[in-house]
Design an enzyme around this catalytic site. Sequence first.
Site, short mmCIF file in Angstrom:
data_model
loop_
_atom_site.label_atom_id
_atom_site.label_comp_id
_atom_site.label_asym_id
_atom_site.label_seq_id
_atom_site.Cartn_x
_atom_site.Cartn_y
_atom_site.Cartn_z
N GLY A 309 31.55 44.68 40.92
CA GLY A 309 30.24 44.19 40.56
C GLY A 309 30.11 44.08 39.05
O GLY A 309 31.09 43.80 38.35
N GLU A 310 28.89 44.29 38.55
CA GLU A 310 28.58 44.23 37.11
C GLU A 310 28.69 42.83 36.52
O GLU A 310 28.46 42.64 35.33
CB GLU A 310 29.51 45.16 36.30
CG GLU A 310 29.49 46.62 36.69
CD GLU A 310 30.45 47.47 35.86
OE1 GLU A 310 31.05 46.92 34.89
OE2 GLU A 310 30.62 48.65 36.16
N GLY A 311 29.09 41.83 37.31
CA GLY A 311 29.36 40.51 36.76
C GLY A 311 30.78 40.36 36.26
O GLY A 311 31.10 39.38 35.58
#
EC number: 2.4.2.21
Length: 344
Positions: A309-311
């Site tokens: 995640g987190e981009g």
Amino acid sequence: MLIPQLSSTQDAALSSALQSLIDDKTKPQGSLGVLEFIAHRIGLIQQTSSPRIDRTAIVVFAADHGIVAENISAYPQSVTWQMVENFLQQGAAINVFARQNDCALHIVDAGVNHDFGKRVELIDRKVGPGTRNFAKEPAMTAEQCQQAIQHGMDLVAAMPVDVIGFGEMGIGNTTTAAALMHKITGIAAAECVGAGTGLAAEGIRHKQQVIEQAVAHHAGIEAPMEILQTFGGFEIAMMVGAMLKAAEQRCVLLIDGFIVTSALLVAAKLQPAILDYCVFSHCSDEHGHRRMLDYLKGRPLMQLDLRLGEGTGSALALPLLHAAVNFLAQMATFSSAQVSEKSA
């Protein structure tokens, strides 16, 4: 709150012009593979045969989830705020990858159960200290859901960029995303639920049961906004608004993994044309993401077994977007380079 009304990017004349330009480059037709698809898509989004990427940003939305009370995560809820602090201290993977790609990074408190105080580097759009437990009651009130969507739209309206990548942080949000996926797509819960932050097989089965029981508890919820309000998270609702506004502004939407794609599921139910503006950065290793992509007919650029995640997937895909617009702008054509084309 007014949801942006999106129109398709399809333009027959421009599409043909872009394809002719791509095919005239000094290469066998189609030999740059997915890069040709990206160049064509960005050209249609920007409405030009000379697309550019000058300004990029990734926005990470963070929030907590009441569903953690059902013991569906391998990590405690406090990890959400601790990871936000890590973002602010430049210590997370997304910080490294955004910096590496000269990409602006914005961290948004959409609803973390923690008081960060006033922080210049943190965008405070906290709707509340986390959602409620959707196993028992709707995750959000209608007002909270609308407020989160509006915040997302307002944030993007103030960002003059060509490409926006979306990221998230929130312990429990793979359960939220799986519930949204199950409810919106009709795909069996067992196909939607994965390990998240690292659950073993027994934990995954429990997570599936929690989702199935919650969906049964909220029987009759069918409209996209009702589904988002009932099962969503503040960060997911904020991403829905941000995505809709970004498409309205004709930005390229760089879609990350499982949770970000669950927000897109909602946005696409509200405005199907949003999919014309999306580039899917990768196929996550989180169980269910491939099925999400198939449902949306999304073509992921990479398969790196990511599930952070987190981009992070969005950041890692940025060089491919740059390569796509650069070959279109800078590569010679057969005529200009006096290279013989394929004989008939």
